[in-house]
Motif scaffolding. Sequence first.
Motif, PDB file in Angstrom:
ATOM      1  N   SER A 254      33.215  42.983 104.354  1.00 43.55           N
ATOM      2  CA  SER A 254      34.592  42.954 103.973  1.00 43.55           C
ATOM      3  C   SER A 254      35.008  43.817 102.913  1.00 43.55           C
ATOM      4  CB  SER A 254      34.788  41.495 103.697  1.00 43.55           C
ATOM      5  OG  SER A 254      34.505  40.578 104.671  1.00 43.55           O
ATOM      6  N   ARG A 255      35.841  44.894 103.096  1.00 42.33           N
ATOM      7  CA  ARG A 255      35.972  45.958 101.941  1.00 42.33           C
ATOM      8  C   ARG A 255      37.558  45.906 101.853  1.00 42.33           C
ATOM      9  NH1 ARG A 255      33.600  50.664  99.843  1.00 42.33           N
ATOM     10  NH2 ARG A 255      31.548  49.947 100.578  1.00 42.33           N
ATOM     11  N   ILE A 256      37.977  46.136 100.464  1.00 44.21           N
ATOM     12  CA  ILE A 256      39.474  46.330 100.147  1.00 44.21           C
ATOM     13  C   ILE A 256      39.217  47.355  99.043  1.00 44.21           C
ATOM     14  CG2 ILE A 256      41.532  45.652  98.921  1.00 44.21           C
ATOM     15  CD1 ILE A 256      41.736  43.148 100.682  1.00 44.21           C
ATOM     16  N   ARG A 257      39.997  48.317  99.211  1.00 45.67           N
ATOM     17  CA  ARG A 257      40.155  49.514  98.280  1.00 45.67           C
ATOM     18  C   ARG A 257      41.492  49.783  97.918  1.00 45.67           C
ATOM     19  NH1 ARG A 257      36.840  54.779  97.112  1.00 45.67           N
ATOM     20  NH2 ARG A 257      38.473  56.138  96.249  1.00 45.67           N
ATOM     21  N   ILE A 258      41.812  49.774  96.647  1.00 46.93           N
ATOM     22  CA  ILE A 258      43.205  50.381  96.495  1.00 46.93           C
ATOM     23  C   ILE A 258      43.074  51.426  95.296  1.00 46.93           C
ATOM     24  CG2 ILE A 258      45.546  49.731  95.862  1.00 46.93           C
ATOM     25  CD1 ILE A 258      44.954  46.863  96.449  1.00 46.93           C
ATOM     26  N   ASP A 259      43.725  52.753  95.688  1.00 46.33           N
ATOM     27  CA  ASP A 259      43.845  53.639  94.807  1.00 46.33           C
ATOM     28  C   ASP A 259      45.260  53.718  94.109  1.00 46.33           C
ATOM     29  OD1 ASP A 259      41.133  55.015  95.242  1.00 46.33           O
ATOM     30  OD2 ASP A 259      41.968  55.770  97.133  1.00 46.33           O
ATOM     31  N   PHE A 260      45.082  53.097  92.880  1.00 48.37           N
ATOM     32  CA  PHE A 260      46.475  53.304  92.277  1.00 48.37           C
ATOM     33  C   PHE A 260      46.578  54.635  91.469  1.00 48.37           C
ATOM     34  CE2 PHE A 260      45.443  48.702  92.704  1.00 48.37           C
ATOM     35  CZ  PHE A 260      46.563  48.016  92.728  1.00 48.37           C
ATOM     36  N   LEU A 267      36.744  46.083  96.151  1.00 50.25           N
ATOM     37  CA  LEU A 267      35.945  44.949  96.491  1.00 50.25           C
ATOM     38  C   LEU A 267      35.217  44.978  97.599  1.00 50.25           C
ATOM     39  CD1 LEU A 267      35.789  41.678  96.385  1.00 50.25           C
ATOM     40  CD2 LEU A 267      37.658  41.431  97.917  1.00 50.25           C
ATOM     41  N   VAL A 268      33.730  44.869  97.677  1.00 48.95           N
ATOM     42  CA  VAL A 268      32.956  44.724  98.632  1.00 48.95           C
ATOM     43  C   VAL A 268      32.254  43.176  98.644  1.00 48.95           C
ATOM     44  CG1 VAL A 268      31.129  45.960  99.752  1.00 48.95           C
ATOM     45  CG2 VAL A 268      32.664  46.918  98.425  1.00 48.95           C
ATOM     46  N   HIS A 269      32.452  42.632  99.854  1.00 44.67           N
ATOM     47  CA  HIS A 269      31.721  41.447 100.143  1.00 44.67           C
ATOM     48  C   HIS A 269      31.815  40.857 101.514  1.00 44.67           C
ATOM     49  CE1 HIS A 269      35.517  38.880 100.958  1.00 44.67           C
ATOM     50  NE2 HIS A 269      35.896  40.029 100.934  1.00 44.67           N
ATOM     51  N   LEU A 270      31.281  39.751 101.915  1.00 44.26           N
ATOM     52  CA  LEU A 270      31.277  39.401 103.250  1.00 44.26           C
ATOM     53  C   LEU A 270      32.322  38.457 103.544  1.00 44.26           C
ATOM     54  CD1 LEU A 270      30.277  40.084 105.982  1.00 44.26           C
ATOM     55  CD2 LEU A 270      28.394  38.685 105.558  1.00 44.26           C
ATOM     56  N   TYR A 271      32.001  36.913 103.029  1.00 48.94           N
ATOM     57  CA  TYR A 271      32.663  35.901 103.436  1.00 48.94           C
ATOM     58  C   TYR A 271      33.278  35.221 102.150  1.00 48.94           C
ATOM     59  CZ  TYR A 271      30.361  36.058 107.907  1.00 48.94           C
ATOM     60  OH  TYR A 271      29.751  36.523 109.077  1.00 48.94           O
ATOM     61  N   GLY A 272      33.007  35.943 101.099  1.00 47.97           N
ATOM     62  CA  GLY A 272      33.861  35.446  99.734  1.00 47.97           C
ATOM     63  C   GLY A 272      33.043  36.213  98.616  1.00 47.97           C
ATOM     64  N   TYR A 273      33.787  36.179  97.546  1.00 54.60           N
ATOM     65  CA  TYR A 273      33.271  37.048  96.358  1.00 54.60           C
ATOM     66  C   TYR A 273      33.395  36.184  95.098  1.00 54.60           C
ATOM     67  CZ  TYR A 273      38.402  37.122  95.278  1.00 54.60           C
ATOM     68  OH  TYR A 273      39.665  36.750  95.033  1.00 54.60           O
ATOM     69  N   ASP A 275      33.060  37.736  90.604  1.00 56.36           N
ATOM     70  CA  ASP A 275      33.348  38.852  89.974  1.00 56.36           C
ATOM     71  C   ASP A 275      32.762  40.228  90.050  1.00 56.36           C
ATOM     72  OD1 ASP A 275      35.558  37.657  88.386  1.00 56.36           O
ATOM     73  OD2 ASP A 275      34.400  36.542  87.010  1.00 56.36           O
ATOM     74  N   ASP A 276      31.366  39.992  90.461  1.00 58.16           N
ATOM     75  CA  ASP A 276      30.397  41.070  90.429  1.00 58.16           C
ATOM     76  C   ASP A 276      30.990  42.077  91.677  1.00 58.16           C
ATOM     77  OD1 ASP A 276      29.144  40.374  88.023  1.00 58.16           O
ATOM     78  OD2 ASP A 276      27.471  39.310  89.202  1.00 58.16           O
ATOM     79  N   ASN A 277      31.375  41.443  92.795  1.00 65.60           N
ATOM     80  CA  ASN A 277      31.948  42.044  93.818  1.00 65.60           C
ATOM     81  C   ASN A 277      33.044  43.125  93.688  1.00 65.60           C
ATOM     82  OD1 ASN A 277      30.921  39.211  94.996  1.00 65.60           O
ATOM     83  ND2 ASN A 277      30.303  40.768  96.170  1.00 65.60           N
ATOM     84  N   TRP A 278      33.788  42.873  92.597  1.00 66.29           N
ATOM     85  CA  TRP A 278      34.888  44.009  92.119  1.00 66.29           C
ATOM     86  C   TRP A 278      34.195  45.084  91.279  1.00 66.29           C
ATOM     87  CZ3 TRP A 278      39.998  43.167  94.010  1.00 66.29           C
ATOM     88  CH2 TRP A 278      40.089  41.990  94.596  1.00 66.29           C
TER      89      TRP A 278
END
Length: 371
Positions: A254-260, A267-273, A275-278
């Motif tokens: 599960s991945r979310i990436r936002i370029d501001f 954020l890279v995780h699977l079913y939950g995250y 702080d270390d996943n960010w």
Amino acid sequence: MSTPSPAAGPPTGPVRVALVGTGNIARFHAEALRSLPEQAEIVAAVDVDTEALSAFRSRFAVPAGYTDLTEMLDRERPELVHVCTPPGLHRSQVEACLGAGASVLVEKPPALSLAEAEKMAAAEGGERGPWMATVFQHRFGSGARRVRALAEAGVLGRPLVAACHTTWFRPQEYFDVPWRGRWETEGGGPTMGHGIHQMDLLLSLLGEWTEVSAVARRQARDIETEDVSLARVDFAGGAVASVVNSLVSPQEESRIRIDFERATVELVHLYGYGDDNWRITPAPGYEDEVTAAWEGGEWGTDSGHRAQVSQVLAALRGGTAPPVTSAESLRTMRLVAGVYASAFQGRPVTPADLGPESPFHTRMDGGGVRW
Ligand SMILES: NC(=O)c1ccc[n+]([C@@H]2O[C@H](COP(=O)([O-])OP(=O)(O)OC[C@H]3O[C@@H](n4cnc5c(N)ncnc54)[C@H](O)[C@@H]3O)[C@@H](O)[C@H]2O)c1
């Protein structure tokens, strides 16, 4: 001793909670509630499967068990009901609870269609409740809260481009459970049932969406719904995102990436995250400012049911609508419907295209998909 009436105003002691549906996900609800004894007490559980009910009651020391929701509502008068049944039952059960004066925390997806979700929202009690909240637990970890706070404070600049990918693996046997993989009972495939979590998180970080252009495919599973969808989503704040939802991806992620403008947030995780996943990468020239704000933000809360349930209980005890509110969950459901409408109509779709006149308002498949 008289039982407190849910209509009597905010709970003064621990919130009296009941659960309906004692299957897989109910355990996460019960563990969350048990870990918050000053905020909640579990008064009853309901399931039509008496064996599941009895095992659940023993495991979590639930004092009362019922096979009928209405009877439970009449006798126990709970202040909050956690609805943990398959999606096709959510609407009638949520409306029964609201009608009995109990607020509801319903598992995702809250309903099978926009039409159902709107009717459920209309059954809420207004400013004083009862209310319906939906489980979208990924909003509640400190990582997501930190990104939202930095974005709102203007530290990150404008969001420009984003990726929101839920690439999971579900073998064919997963769909042996009768309600899975069918429009009538699950409401959709990975867009509706799995990627919806990350799509909700993305919306909570980027705000209103304005247009979606999508495709949906059945690549490998013998099911009624899609097993893959891909979308391009535009946001009112100017960002554009790629959204991928898959159940055929052996390397699951599960991945979310936002370029501001001033930093990339990942954020890279699977079913939950946790702080270390960010991770945050400041743009040249913004290292000190962005790093200081990131390090000074909120830390220490993993995403998950406990994080959301504690916020739901706090809101109810404070007499306010619990998160994720019906309006916010409708926005996420509208994006799901937009993905299907665009994919099956072969054209870009806006939120305004998804009103009661749209076939995708009443069914996520728009009344029948010919693959
Ligand atoms: N938030 C998450 O991360 C997450 C993860 C998994 C599942 N879910 C959602 O949770 C919900 C339940 O999924 P699950 O995997 O726990 O399903 P499940 O099949 O394991 O459990 C459902 C339970 O509901 C019971 N039930 C069926 N009909 C009932 C009725 N009329 N009255 C009372 N009980 C009834 C069943 O007997 C069963 O025990 C779904 O909406 C699913 O999408 C959410």
